[in-house]
Write a protein that holds these residues in place. Structure first.
Motif, PDB file in Angstrom:
ATOM      1  N   LYS A  92      43.320 -20.617 114.602  1.00  0.00           N
ATOM      2  CA  LYS A  92      43.960 -20.220 115.661  1.00  0.00           C
ATOM      3  C   LYS A  92      44.533 -19.206 115.595  1.00  0.00           C
ATOM      4  N   ALA A  93      45.052 -18.761 114.367  1.00  0.00           N
ATOM      5  CA  ALA A  93      45.743 -17.534 114.065  1.00  0.00           C
ATOM      6  C   ALA A  93      44.975 -16.399 114.048  1.00  0.00           C
ATOM      7  N   LEU A  94      43.566 -16.656 113.209  1.00  0.00           N
ATOM      8  CA  LEU A  94      42.508 -15.609 113.571  1.00  0.00           C
ATOM      9  C   LEU A  94      41.916 -15.451 114.966  1.00  0.00           C
ATOM     10  N   ARG A  95      41.844 -16.323 115.810  1.00  0.00           N
ATOM     11  CA  ARG A  95      41.305 -16.358 116.969  1.00  0.00           C
ATOM     12  C   ARG A  95      42.353 -15.607 117.972  1.00  0.00           C
ATOM     13  N   ALA A  96      43.725 -15.848 117.905  1.00  0.00           N
ATOM     14  CA  ALA A  96      44.683 -15.187 118.473  1.00  0.00           C
ATOM     15  C   ALA A  96      44.607 -13.405 118.236  1.00  0.00           C
ATOM     16  N   ALA A  97      44.516 -13.351 117.064  1.00  0.00           N
ATOM     17  CA  ALA A  97      44.308 -11.843 116.852  1.00  0.00           C
ATOM     18  C   ALA A  97      43.086 -11.353 117.259  1.00  0.00           C
ATOM     19  N   ALA A  98      41.998 -11.591 117.330  1.00  0.00           N
ATOM     20  CA  ALA A  98      40.777 -11.433 117.794  1.00  0.00           C
ATOM     21  C   ALA A  98      40.682 -11.183 119.226  1.00  0.00           C
ATOM     22  N   MET A  99      41.406 -12.193 119.941  1.00  0.00           N
ATOM     23  CA  MET A  99      41.568 -11.934 121.470  1.00  0.00           C
ATOM     24  C   MET A  99      42.455 -10.512 121.506  1.00  0.00           C
ATOM     25  N   VAL A 100      43.520 -10.301 120.880  1.00  0.00           N
ATOM     26  CA  VAL A 100      44.327  -8.960 121.039  1.00  0.00           C
ATOM     27  C   VAL A 100      43.401  -7.856 120.776  1.00  0.00           C
ATOM     28  N   ALA A 101      42.600  -8.224 119.653  1.00  0.00           N
ATOM     29  CA  ALA A 101      41.646  -6.808 119.079  1.00  0.00           C
ATOM     30  C   ALA A 101      40.595  -6.585 120.103  1.00  0.00           C
ATOM     31  N   THR A 102      40.301  -7.630 121.123  1.00  0.00           N
ATOM     32  CA  THR A 102      39.059  -7.281 121.899  1.00  0.00           C
ATOM     33  C   THR A 102      39.871  -7.151 123.380  1.00  0.00           C
ATOM     34  N   VAL A 103      41.087  -7.206 123.616  1.00  0.00           N
ATOM     35  CA  VAL A 103      41.571  -7.111 124.849  1.00  0.00           C
ATOM     36  C   VAL A 103      41.275  -5.869 125.786  1.00  0.00           C
ATOM     37  N   THR A 104      41.136  -5.745 127.072  1.00  0.00           N
ATOM     38  CA  THR A 104      40.681  -4.952 127.952  1.00  0.00           C
ATOM     39  C   THR A 104      42.315  -4.180 128.392  1.00  0.00           C
ATOM     40  N   THR A 105      42.252  -2.820 128.115  1.00  0.00           N
ATOM     41  CA  THR A 105      43.559  -2.272 128.699  1.00  0.00           C
ATOM     42  C   THR A 105      43.331  -1.223 129.673  1.00  0.00           C
TER      43      THR A 105
ATOM     44  N   PRO B  88      40.959  -0.165 133.129  1.00  0.00           N
ATOM     45  CA  PRO B  88      42.075   0.598 133.582  1.00  0.00           C
ATOM     46  C   PRO B  88      43.353  -0.169 133.627  1.00  0.00           C
ATOM     47  N   ALA B  89      43.222  -1.434 133.608  1.00  0.00           N
ATOM     48  CA  ALA B  89      44.342  -2.414 133.471  1.00  0.00           C
ATOM     49  C   ALA B  89      44.473  -3.345 132.488  1.00  0.00           C
ATOM     50  N   THR B  90      45.558  -3.585 131.767  1.00  0.00           N
ATOM     51  CA  THR B  90      45.655  -4.608 130.833  1.00  0.00           C
ATOM     52  C   THR B  90      45.384  -6.098 131.049  1.00  0.00           C
ATOM     53  N   ASP B  91      44.380  -6.462 130.263  1.00  0.00           N
ATOM     54  CA  ASP B  91      44.196  -8.098 130.691  1.00  0.00           C
ATOM     55  C   ASP B  91      45.271  -8.917 130.494  1.00  0.00           C
ATOM     56  N   THR B  92      46.227  -8.987 131.196  1.00  0.00           N
ATOM     57  CA  THR B  92      47.448  -9.991 130.794  1.00  0.00           C
ATOM     58  C   THR B  92      46.892 -11.556 130.644  1.00  0.00           C
ATOM     59  N   ASP B  93      46.028 -11.834 131.289  1.00  0.00           N
ATOM     60  CA  ASP B  93      45.660 -13.686 131.310  1.00  0.00           C
ATOM     61  C   ASP B  93      45.153 -13.828 129.636  1.00  0.00           C
ATOM     62  N   ARG B  94      44.406 -12.537 129.193  1.00  0.00           N
ATOM     63  CA  ARG B  94      44.089 -12.746 127.853  1.00  0.00           C
ATOM     64  C   ARG B  94      45.082 -12.841 126.838  1.00  0.00           C
ATOM     65  N   LEU B  95      46.107 -11.693 127.196  1.00  0.00           N
ATOM     66  CA  LEU B  95      47.294 -11.466 126.309  1.00  0.00           C
ATOM     67  C   LEU B  95      48.100 -12.793 126.102  1.00  0.00           C
TER      68      LEU B  95
ATOM     69  N   ASP C 101      51.321   1.203 129.040  1.00  0.00           N
ATOM     70  CA  ASP C 101      50.530   1.840 128.081  1.00  0.00           C
ATOM     71  C   ASP C 101      49.946   1.019 126.934  1.00  0.00           C
ATOM     72  N   ASN C 102      49.018   0.383 127.083  1.00  0.00           N
ATOM     73  CA  ASN C 102      48.583  -0.408 125.735  1.00  0.00           C
ATOM     74  C   ASN C 102      47.303   0.055 125.064  1.00  0.00           C
ATOM     75  N   SER C 103      47.190   1.382 125.188  1.00  0.00           N
ATOM     76  CA  SER C 103      45.949   2.003 124.824  1.00  0.00           C
ATOM     77  C   SER C 103      45.697   1.792 123.150  1.00  0.00           C
ATOM     78  N   GLY C 104      46.750   1.357 122.232  1.00  0.00           N
ATOM     79  CA  GLY C 104      46.576   1.080 120.794  1.00  0.00           C
ATOM     80  C   GLY C 104      46.703  -0.293 120.762  1.00  0.00           C
ATOM     81  N   LEU C 105      46.917  -1.083 121.794  1.00  0.00           N
ATOM     82  CA  LEU C 105      46.836  -2.798 121.429  1.00  0.00           C
ATOM     83  C   LEU C 105      45.515  -3.332 120.593  1.00  0.00           C
ATOM     84  N   ALA C 106      44.260  -2.780 120.945  1.00  0.00           N
ATOM     85  CA  ALA C 106      43.142  -3.432 120.266  1.00  0.00           C
ATOM     86  C   ALA C 106      43.203  -3.043 118.753  1.00  0.00           C
ATOM     87  N   ASP C 107      43.861  -2.045 118.661  1.00  0.00           N
ATOM     88  CA  ASP C 107      43.852  -1.714 116.897  1.00  0.00           C
ATOM     89  C   ASP C 107      45.154  -2.493 116.603  1.00  0.00           C
ATOM     90  N   THR C 108      46.069  -2.794 117.277  1.00  0.00           N
ATOM     91  CA  THR C 108      47.095  -3.704 116.759  1.00  0.00           C
ATOM     92  C   THR C 108      46.529  -5.055 116.433  1.00  0.00           C
TER      93      THR C 108
END
Length: 302
Positions: A193-206, A208-215, A103-110
């Protein structure tokens, strides 16, 4: 024929009284101010030495002040970079936890919160001036509104569209021909790179399934940023220490030069007080002699 005249003696005594009066005035000034004199004329051959020493004091103080300001900014940069590393370390922990969670529904907010936090650290100010904007220290280096990360699909390329500063690295002159460059810009690789890493998490798909490759890519990018920023922080630390050491050296130079200048300019107040007393007595004696001469009349000799 015997001439009877007091003119010559009166002239001689008056000239002596004027010299005593001048000496008394000079001694009085020395006693009250502690200085040899209040004009260059009073220093004679010492004038050039005094000017050279004063110039040395003024220049060393200017360099010391500049090194102090730069050192304070370098120390603030060091702290801000450390805070960015801490935020990234926390983000990596959160990414790691998400990789094993269903359950990573709040991951984008993180990710969005991490992005705001990182931007806030890079936008750190000291004395009303931004640390990481290059020469544009009146402008915040990171503007997330200009950072179109939401449209990025793979985040494989560096993106510094957020950066509002310039490429100038701050530097300071701390001695004759000696300049230290200490500035860090907000578009440096580690920050990007720091900002890009956070942006990747902020836009990750969770769903129907979490985009683990992106994470996993964000996790690796965050690690690269941590490594680069830790190295950058170490470099800033070395520079800050160098500035601090130079400021200490300049303070010692100011003290030595000021002491030498005081030796040229100042007088011993005890000697000055004795000189006042002596010249005052001489002046009083001169005035008494002149007064006595003025009382002599020709009729006294007829």
């Amino acid at each position: 024929m015997l001439r009877v005249s007091t003119a010559g003696l009166n002239h001689l005594l008056t000239a002596g009284a004027m010299r005593s009066q001048t000496a008394y005035a000079e001694a009085s000034i020395q006693e009250s101010t502690g200085l040899l004199g209040t004009s260059f004329a009073a220093y004679g051959a010492r004038t050039q030495t005094m000017l050279n020493l004063q110039s040395s004091v003024d220049q060393a103080e200017a360099w010391s002040d500049a090194a102090g300001v730069a050192g304070d900014r370098a120390q603030a940069m060091y702290a801000a970079i450390g805070n960015v590393v801490d935020s990234l370390t926390t983000l990596r922990t959160q990414i790691s936890a998400a990789l094993s969670s269903s359950d990573n529904s709040g991951l984008a907010d993180t990710g969005a919160n991490a992005l705001e936090e990182l931007a806030g650290e890079i936008n750190t100010q000291l004395g009303g001036r931004y640390l990481f904007s290059g020469a544009r220290s009146d402008t915040a280096p990171v503007d997330l509104d200009a950072y179109d990360y939401a449209s990025d699909t793979d985040f494989s390329d560096a993106d510094t569209s957020y950066y509002q500063g310039d490429s100038t690295r701050a530097s300071v002159t701390i001695d004759q021909g000696q300049t230290v460059t200490y500035g860090v810009s907000g578009d440096s690789s580690g920050f990007e790179k720091a900002l890009r890493a956070a942006a990747m998490v902020a836009t990750v798909t969770t769903s129907p399934a979490t985009d683990t490759d992106r994470l996993l890519a964000a996790y690796e990018l965050a690690q690269q940023a941590i490594t680069e920023l830790s190295n950058l922080q170490a470099t800033v630390s070395v520079t800050a220490n160098r500035l601090s050491d130079k400021q200490t050296q300049l303070a010692a130079l100011v003290e030595v030069s000021q002491t030498a200048l005081d030796d040229v300019k100042n007088v011993d107040t005890a000697e000055a007080a004795l000189k006042v007393s002596t010249t005052q007595a001489q002046l009083q004696a001169s005035f008494s002699a002149v007064s006595a001469i003025l009382k002599v009349k020709l009729t006294d000799y007829l």
